[in-house]
Design an enzyme around this catalytic site. Structure first.
Site, PDB file in Angstrom:
ATOM      1  N   TYR A  79      75.951  37.593 -59.031  1.00 12.92           N
ATOM      2  CA  TYR A  79      75.196  36.891 -59.572  1.00 12.92           C
ATOM      3  C   TYR A  79      73.777  36.693 -58.927  1.00 12.92           C
ATOM      4  O   TYR A  79      72.741  36.631 -59.515  1.00 12.92           O
ATOM      5  CB  TYR A  79      75.845  35.599 -60.211  1.00 12.92           C
ATOM      6  CG  TYR A  79      76.845  35.630 -61.372  1.00 12.92           C
ATOM      7  CD1 TYR A  79      78.147  35.869 -61.117  1.00 12.92           C
ATOM      8  CD2 TYR A  79      75.995  35.700 -62.629  1.00 12.92           C
ATOM      9  CE1 TYR A  79      78.728  36.224 -62.278  1.00 12.92           C
ATOM     10  CE2 TYR A  79      76.998  36.142 -63.816  1.00 12.92           C
ATOM     11  CZ  TYR A  79      78.330  36.296 -63.546  1.00 12.92           C
ATOM     12  OH  TYR A  79      78.843  36.448 -64.745  1.00 12.92           O
ATOM     13  N   ASN A 107      71.693  36.031 -74.095  1.00 12.60           N
ATOM     14  CA  ASN A 107      71.169  36.660 -72.971  1.00 12.60           C
ATOM     15  C   ASN A 107      71.269  35.154 -72.005  1.00 12.60           C
ATOM     16  O   ASN A 107      71.023  34.112 -72.470  1.00 12.60           O
ATOM     17  CB  ASN A 107      69.716  37.014 -72.859  1.00 12.60           C
ATOM     18  CG  ASN A 107      69.778  38.246 -74.005  1.00 12.60           C
ATOM     19  OD1 ASN A 107      70.624  38.978 -74.065  1.00 12.60           O
ATOM     20  ND2 ASN A 107      68.640  38.630 -74.465  1.00 12.60           N
ATOM     21  N   HIS A 149      75.451  31.742 -74.235  1.00  8.58           N
ATOM     22  CA  HIS A 149      76.293  32.058 -72.985  1.00  8.58           C
ATOM     23  C   HIS A 149      75.797  31.419 -71.628  1.00  8.58           C
ATOM     24  O   HIS A 149      76.072  32.097 -70.597  1.00  8.58           O
ATOM     25  CB  HIS A 149      76.253  33.622 -73.001  1.00  8.58           C
ATOM     26  CG  HIS A 149      76.927  34.453 -73.935  1.00  8.58           C
ATOM     27  ND1 HIS A 149      76.816  35.735 -74.470  1.00  8.58           N
ATOM     28  CD2 HIS A 149      77.746  33.980 -74.902  1.00  8.58           C
ATOM     29  CE1 HIS A 149      77.558  35.984 -75.494  1.00  8.58           C
ATOM     30  NE2 HIS A 149      78.226  34.841 -75.943  1.00  8.58           N
ATOM     31  N   CYS A 163      79.595  21.717 -54.152  1.00 13.10           N
ATOM     32  CA  CYS A 163      79.032  20.636 -55.245  1.00 13.10           C
ATOM     33  C   CYS A 163      78.614  19.502 -54.543  1.00 13.10           C
ATOM     34  O   CYS A 163      79.362  19.048 -53.713  1.00 13.10           O
ATOM     35  CB  CYS A 163      80.192  20.335 -56.440  1.00 13.10           C
ATOM     36  SG  CYS A 163      80.017  19.001 -57.215  1.00 13.10           S
ATOM     37  N   CYS A 183      81.284  16.751 -55.502  1.00  9.85           N
ATOM     38  CA  CYS A 183      82.783  16.692 -54.995  1.00  9.85           C
ATOM     39  C   CYS A 183      83.001  17.654 -53.985  1.00  9.85           C
ATOM     40  O   CYS A 183      84.248  17.826 -53.624  1.00  9.85           O
ATOM     41  CB  CYS A 183      83.733  16.806 -56.399  1.00  9.85           C
ATOM     42  SG  CYS A 183      83.667  18.490 -56.638  1.00  9.85           S
ATOM     43  N   ASN A 206      66.765  47.397 -83.986  1.00 11.17           N
ATOM     44  CA  ASN A 206      67.651  48.162 -82.749  1.00 11.17           C
ATOM     45  C   ASN A 206      67.358  49.487 -82.884  1.00 11.17           C
ATOM     46  O   ASN A 206      67.187  50.066 -83.942  1.00 11.17           O
ATOM     47  CB  ASN A 206      69.052  47.756 -83.121  1.00 11.17           C
ATOM     48  CG  ASN A 206      69.963  48.148 -81.962  1.00 11.17           C
ATOM     49  OD1 ASN A 206      69.723  49.031 -81.374  1.00 11.17           O
ATOM     50  ND2 ASN A 206      70.791  46.959 -81.439  1.00 11.17           N
ATOM     51  N   PRO A 207      67.117  50.086 -81.584  1.00  9.59           N
ATOM     52  CA  PRO A 207      66.860  51.741 -81.721  1.00  9.59           C
ATOM     53  C   PRO A 207      68.099  52.360 -81.967  1.00  9.59           C
ATOM     54  O   PRO A 207      68.174  53.607 -82.530  1.00  9.59           O
ATOM     55  CB  PRO A 207      66.585  51.989 -80.103  1.00  9.59           C
ATOM     56  CG  PRO A 207      66.894  50.829 -79.227  1.00  9.59           C
ATOM     57  CD  PRO A 207      66.877  49.427 -80.326  1.00  9.59           C
TER      58      PRO A 207
HETATM   59  P1  OAD Z   1      74.761  45.107 -75.318  1.00 13.12           P
HETATM   60  O1  OAD Z   1      74.614  45.668 -73.852  1.00 13.12           O
HETATM   61  O2  OAD Z   1      76.268  45.145 -75.865  1.00 13.12           O
HETATM   62  O3  OAD Z   1      74.000  45.615 -76.516  1.00 13.12           O
HETATM   63  C1  OAD Z   1      72.675  45.762 -76.194  1.00 13.12           C
HETATM   64  C2  OAD Z   1      71.947  46.221 -77.440  1.00 13.12           C
HETATM   65  O4  OAD Z   1      70.505  46.256 -77.300  1.00 13.12           O
HETATM   66  C3  OAD Z   1      72.270  47.510 -78.225  1.00 13.12           C
HETATM   67  O5  OAD Z   1      72.594  47.535 -79.562  1.00 13.12           O
HETATM   68  C4  OAD Z   1      71.218  48.504 -77.836  1.00 13.12           C
HETATM   69  O6  OAD Z   1      71.019  49.530 -78.928  1.00 13.12           O
HETATM   70  C5  OAD Z   1      70.003  47.521 -78.001  1.00 13.12           C
HETATM   71  N1  OAD Z   1      68.726  48.092 -77.432  1.00 13.12           N
HETATM   72  C6  OAD Z   1      68.643  48.522 -76.231  1.00 13.12           C
HETATM   73  N2  OAD Z   1      67.320  48.760 -75.669  1.00 13.12           N
HETATM   74  C7  OAD Z   1      66.625  47.953 -77.050  1.00 13.12           C
HETATM   75  C8  OAD Z   1      65.186  47.660 -77.102  1.00 13.12           C
HETATM   76  N3  OAD Z   1      64.046  47.977 -76.279  1.00 13.12           N
HETATM   77  N4  OAD Z   1      65.026  46.874 -78.208  1.00 13.12           N
HETATM   78  C9  OAD Z   1      65.810  46.387 -78.843  1.00 13.12           C
HETATM   79  N5  OAD Z   1      67.125  46.582 -78.903  1.00 13.12           N
HETATM   80  C10 OAD Z   1      67.440  47.522 -77.728  1.00 13.12           C
HETATM   81  O7  OAD Z   1      74.348  43.691 -75.033  1.00 13.12           O
HETATM   82  P2  OAD Z   1      74.688  42.375 -75.888  1.00 13.12           P
HETATM   83  O8  OAD Z   1      74.926  42.590 -77.388  1.00 13.12           O
HETATM   84  O9  OAD Z   1      73.690  41.437 -75.645  1.00 13.12           O
HETATM   85  O10 OAD Z   1      78.663  38.421 -73.024  1.00 13.12           O
HETATM   86  O11 OAD Z   1      76.113  41.822 -75.493  1.00 13.12           O
HETATM   87  C11 OAD Z   1      76.653  40.778 -76.126  1.00 13.12           C
HETATM   88  C12 OAD Z   1      77.680  40.018 -75.098  1.00 13.12           C
HETATM   89  O12 OAD Z   1      78.416  40.952 -74.555  1.00 13.12           O
HETATM   90  C13 OAD Z   1      76.666  39.699 -73.590  1.00 13.12           C
HETATM   91  O13 OAD Z   1      76.089  38.610 -73.872  1.00 13.12           O
HETATM   92  C14 OAD Z   1      77.757  39.511 -72.824  1.00 13.12           C
HETATM   93  C15 OAD Z   1      78.721  40.968 -73.069  1.00 13.12           C
HETATM   94  O14 OAD Z   1      79.908  40.562 -72.920  1.00 13.12           O
HETATM   95  C16 OAD Z   1      78.936  37.547 -72.255  1.00 13.12           C
HETATM   96  O15 OAD Z   1      78.202  37.591 -70.838  1.00 13.12           O
HETATM   97  C17 OAD Z   1      79.806  36.271 -72.404  1.00 13.12           C
HETATM   98 ZN    ZN Z   2      82.001  18.864 -58.404  1.00 14.08          ZN
END
Ligand code: OAD
Ligand code: ZN
Length: 253
Positions: free
Chosen positions: A71, A106, A123, A157, A160, A223-224
């Site tokens: 991270y 995000n 998230h 922390c 604690c 979305n592309p």
């Molecule tokens: P993903 O990586 O699953 O999807 C990214 C999306 O962005 C895809 O549909 C791509 O086609 C699109 N994309 C890529 N470049 C782009 C651009 N320049 N403009 C617009 N769209 C574009 O990411 P998320 O959908 O955000 O959860 O994933 C959802 C969650 O899954 C995340 O928050 C994470 C992961 O598990 C946790 O961490 C809890």
């Molecule tokens: Zn604590």
């Protein structure tokens, strides 16, 4: 640029006419800021790991130093990144007076850094840490906190002494229920939801567009690539968020 359904001109009119607008975003909206989408986040050093081996409480308890450093490296990359044209266009639309809520999956904080005020982070946020044993409110990690100087183990922390953990939602964990409730309320009340840069696969976040649609809102996908929501969207704008949103939100000539 347009996929099935409405084209940019029609969607632009819907944006202007919307009483309440929700912009629901995923990793794609930060792609043009140089932040890999979720699946690509494991480039280089971490390529050999599966997110589910890192982004879980069990992984953190088993190897706090490894997860903390993963991270810390992502935090350092995000701190160097800048909001892109998509983030800025959304913030400008809100400043222009639109009744607009950003609901994001995000954890990079770029919407707020671009100036968006109403941002619901489903998230969590990678720049915040909280007590692993949940003894108090999330500690916002001070920006000058140098992660590289950070010891191998996560800091204790201040209350604690348990390890601090990133204040993000890990696999298998519940979303912050108050934030989710506010996002669901925004989805139920909006008349237009733009679904930008998400594969719309991870629930419960991915359920918000359908909630909005069932309550009578129009859904527009930006979305592309194809997404599962394309079939139920009133419009699909095939393109990168950084190109589509500024054009979509531009003021009438
Ligand atoms: P993903 O990586 O699953 O999807 C990214 C999306 O962005 C895809 O549909 C791509 O086609 C699109 N994309 C890529 N470049 C782009 C651009 N320049 N403009 C617009 N769209 C574009 O990411 P998320 O959908 O955000 O959860 O994933 C959802 C969650 O899954 C995340 O928050 C994470 C992961 O598990 C946790 O961490 C809890
Ligand atoms: Zn604590």
């Amino acid at each position: 640029m347009s996929g099935p359904g409405a084209d940019v001109a029609e969607v632009r009119a819907w944006v202007r006419a919307a009483r309440r607008l929700v912009v629901f975003t995923g990793a794609g909206v930060s792609a043009e800021s140089g932040i890999p989408t979720f699946r690509d986040a494991l480039t280089g050093l971490w390529a050999r790991f599966d997110p589910e081996q890192l982004a879980t409480e069990a992984a953190f308890r088993a190897n706090p130093a490894m997860v903390w450093r993963w991270y810390a490296e992502r935090r350092a990359a995000i701190a160097r990144a800048q909001p892109n044209a998509a983030h800025r266009a959304i913030a400008a639309l809100e400043r222009g007076g639109a009744r607009l809520a950003v609901v994001t999956q995000n954890i990079d904080g770029l919407h707020a850094r671009a100036g968006s005020r109403e941002v619901l982070e489903l998230h969590g946020n990678i720049m915040r840490a909280r007590c692993l044993e949940g003894c108090g409110d999330p500690e916002r990690i001070d920006a000058k906190f140098d992660w590289r100087a950070d010891p191998r183990e996560p800091p204790p922390c201040p209350r604690c002494g348990s390890p601090l953990r990133p204040d993000v939602v890990w696999f298998g964990e519940l979303l912050p229920q108050d934030v989710l409730a506010r996002a669901q309320r925004a989805a139920l009340r909006c008349d237009l939801m733009l679904v930008v840069g998400t594969s719309a696969l991870v629930h419960p976040a991915a359920g918000l567009p359908m909630l909005a649609r069932e309550a009578g809102a129009r859904i527009v996908v930006v979305n592309p690539d194809r997404t599962p929501l394309d079939a139920v969207a009133a419009g699909v704008l095939r393109g990168a968020a950084g190109a589509v949103l500024p054009e979509l939100f531009e003021k009438p000539g």
